[in-house]
Design an enzyme around this catalytic site. Sequence first.
Site, PDB file in Angstrom:
ATOM      1  N   HIS A 165     -25.430  36.383  25.047  1.00 28.85           N
ATOM      2  CA  HIS A 165     -26.226  34.760  25.800  1.00 28.85           C
ATOM      3  C   HIS A 165     -26.858  35.014  26.294  1.00 28.85           C
ATOM      4  CE1 HIS A 165     -22.613  32.676  22.866  1.00 28.85           C
ATOM      5  NE2 HIS A 165     -22.070  33.819  23.776  1.00 28.85           N
ATOM      6  N   SER A 286     -54.332  39.297  36.557  1.00 32.17           N
ATOM      7  CA  SER A 286     -55.194  37.902  36.471  1.00 32.17           C
ATOM      8  C   SER A 286     -56.355  37.635  37.303  1.00 32.17           C
ATOM      9  CB  SER A 286     -53.760  36.904  36.958  1.00 32.17           C
ATOM     10  OG  SER A 286     -54.513  35.199  37.548  1.00 32.17           O
ATOM     11  N   LYS A 292     -50.625  39.063  40.699  1.00 31.02           N
ATOM     12  CA  LYS A 292     -49.683  38.806  38.780  1.00 31.02           C
ATOM     13  C   LYS A 292     -50.227  40.707  38.000  1.00 31.02           C
ATOM     14  CE  LYS A 292     -49.042  36.181  36.254  1.00 31.02           C
ATOM     15  NZ  LYS A 292     -48.507  35.453  35.886  1.00 31.02           N
ATOM     16  N   GLU A 299     -45.939  40.822  25.405  1.00 31.34           N
ATOM     17  CA  GLU A 299     -46.145  39.568  24.531  1.00 31.34           C
ATOM     18  C   GLU A 299     -46.398  39.202  23.127  1.00 31.34           C
ATOM     19  OE1 GLU A 299     -47.173  36.488  27.731  1.00 31.34           O
ATOM     20  OE2 GLU A 299     -47.394  38.836  29.307  1.00 31.34           O
TER      21      GLU A 299
END
Length: 467
Positions: A165, A286, A292, A299
Site C-alpha cells: 500500500h 526546468s 529541478k 515518466e
Amino acid sequence: MTVTPPPATANQMWGGRFAEGPDAIMQAINASIGFDQRLYAQDIAGSCAHAAMLAATGILTNTDAEAIGKGLLTVLSEIETGRFVFRADLEDIHMNVEARLKEIIGDPAGRLHTARSRNDQVAVDFRLWVRDQCDAAIASLTALMRAFLAQADAGADWIMPGFTHLQTAQPVTWGHHMMAYVEMFARDRSRFADARARMNECPLGAAALAGTSFPIDRDMTARALGFDRPTANSLDSVSDRDFALEFLAAASICAMHLSRFAEELVIWSSAQFRFVRLTDKWTTGSSIMPQKKNPDAAELLRAKLGRILGATVALFTVMKGLPLTYSKDMQEDKEQVFDAADTLILGLAAMTGMVSDMTANRDALKAAAGSGFSTATDLADWLVRALGLPFREAHHVTGTLVAMAEKKGCDLADLKLADLQQVHPGITAEVFRVLGVENSVRSRVSHGGTAPEQVRVQVARWQKAMG
Ligand code: ARG
C-alpha cells in the site's frame, strides 16, 4: 487473340476488369504503401523463396526463376540505398516490388505471382516481421535483466523498506527488490519466446484462401524462410492475425512492468525519498525552477503502456467479428504493431540505460527501512517462537507496543525492557536481537525470501542461466 491493355489510369495488376482508375480519395484510404514499405525485406525474401520453389517444382523454368531472383535482389538494393520510388497508385509493398521487377526484368516478372495471392503474401511478410520483433524484444529484455542483475549483485545486503500500500511494511534488501524485476522481465521474455514458437508456421501457399491447383512444395518455402512447417489450413492462414495479437499482448504486459519500475523511479528519485540518484543522462531540467532535475525518461516509460495497450485494443477491435477469410480491414493491423514494437524496443533500451545508471542512496534506504515500525512482524514472530504465544495474541501484544512507541515518539528498538514487560511480562532482553533491521532481513531465509543469502542464491541462479 489479342489482349487489350488496361486503360492507362486503371491498375496494371487487375485493370482487365476495370474501365477507369480509382478516385483520389479512394487511393488515399486504400493505399498502405505509406507504412507497409517497412515490410520490403520480408516481402522480397518471401518472393525469392516462392520463385525458387516454383522452379524446383517445374512450375517456372529455371531461366525465369533466376531472372526473378536476380531482379528481386536489384529491387532490394534500390530500396536499401534509397533509390526506389514508392508509388501510392501501386497501393502496397507487394505491388510496388512486383511492378519495379517488371520494369527491370520484363515479362518473367508476371510469372512470380503464380500460385500466390497478396493474401498469403502479406500473411507471410507480416509474420516474418513480427517474428523478428520477438527476437529483438527477447534480446532487449536480456540486456535489461542483466542491468537489474548487476544492481542486485552489488546490493544483495543493502537494506531498504519493503512496502505494501506504499506504506512501510517490512525491511527488505535492495537485491531482493531488483530481483523481483528480473523475475517479471524473465516472464516477459518467455512470453515472447512462446509467441514466437507458435507463430513459426508458414502461410505462404495458402494463395487467396483455398490453396492452389499448382503442384507447389510448401515445405520447401517454409524451410527456406526459417519456419518450422507450413500452416495446415489455407482459410485460417490468410485470416489469422493471432501472432500479431500475441505479440501485442506480450508487449502490453511488458510495458506494464516497465511502467511499474518507472513509477518507483519517479518516487525514489524525489527529494522526499532520495532512494536513488539518476544522472544528468536520464533527467531534464526546468526552464523556470533552477533546482529541478526531472525524471522525464521514467515518466515517459510510465506512460508508454498507454500507446502499446491502445494498439492491442485497436487490433482486437479490427479483428473482432471478421468473417473468414481475408478482409481489407486487416490492412489496419500493421501501423498498430509497428508503433507498439518501436515503442517497446525504445522503452526497453531507455529502462536498461536508467537501471545501469542509477545509484542507490544506501543511507536513505536504510534510514527509511527502520522507520514506520517495520520490524513489528519480527517482534510478533519472536513472541511466538520464544514465548510460545499463538500468533494472533502475539499480533495483539505487538500492536500494543507499537502504540506505546508511537506515543513516546520512538522506535520499537528504543523501548526499555521494563516498558515491554509491562505489556507482556515474559519478554526478555533477547527480543532486542530481532528488532534491528539487519537481523530482520537476515532472518528471512525462506525460499525466495529477502535474506541476503537467499538473494545471492537467486542472483547466482540467473547469472548461470543467462551465461
Ligand atoms: N495491403 C494489403 C494488406 O495489408 C495486402 C493484401 C491485400 N489483399 C487483397 N486481397 N486486397 O492487407
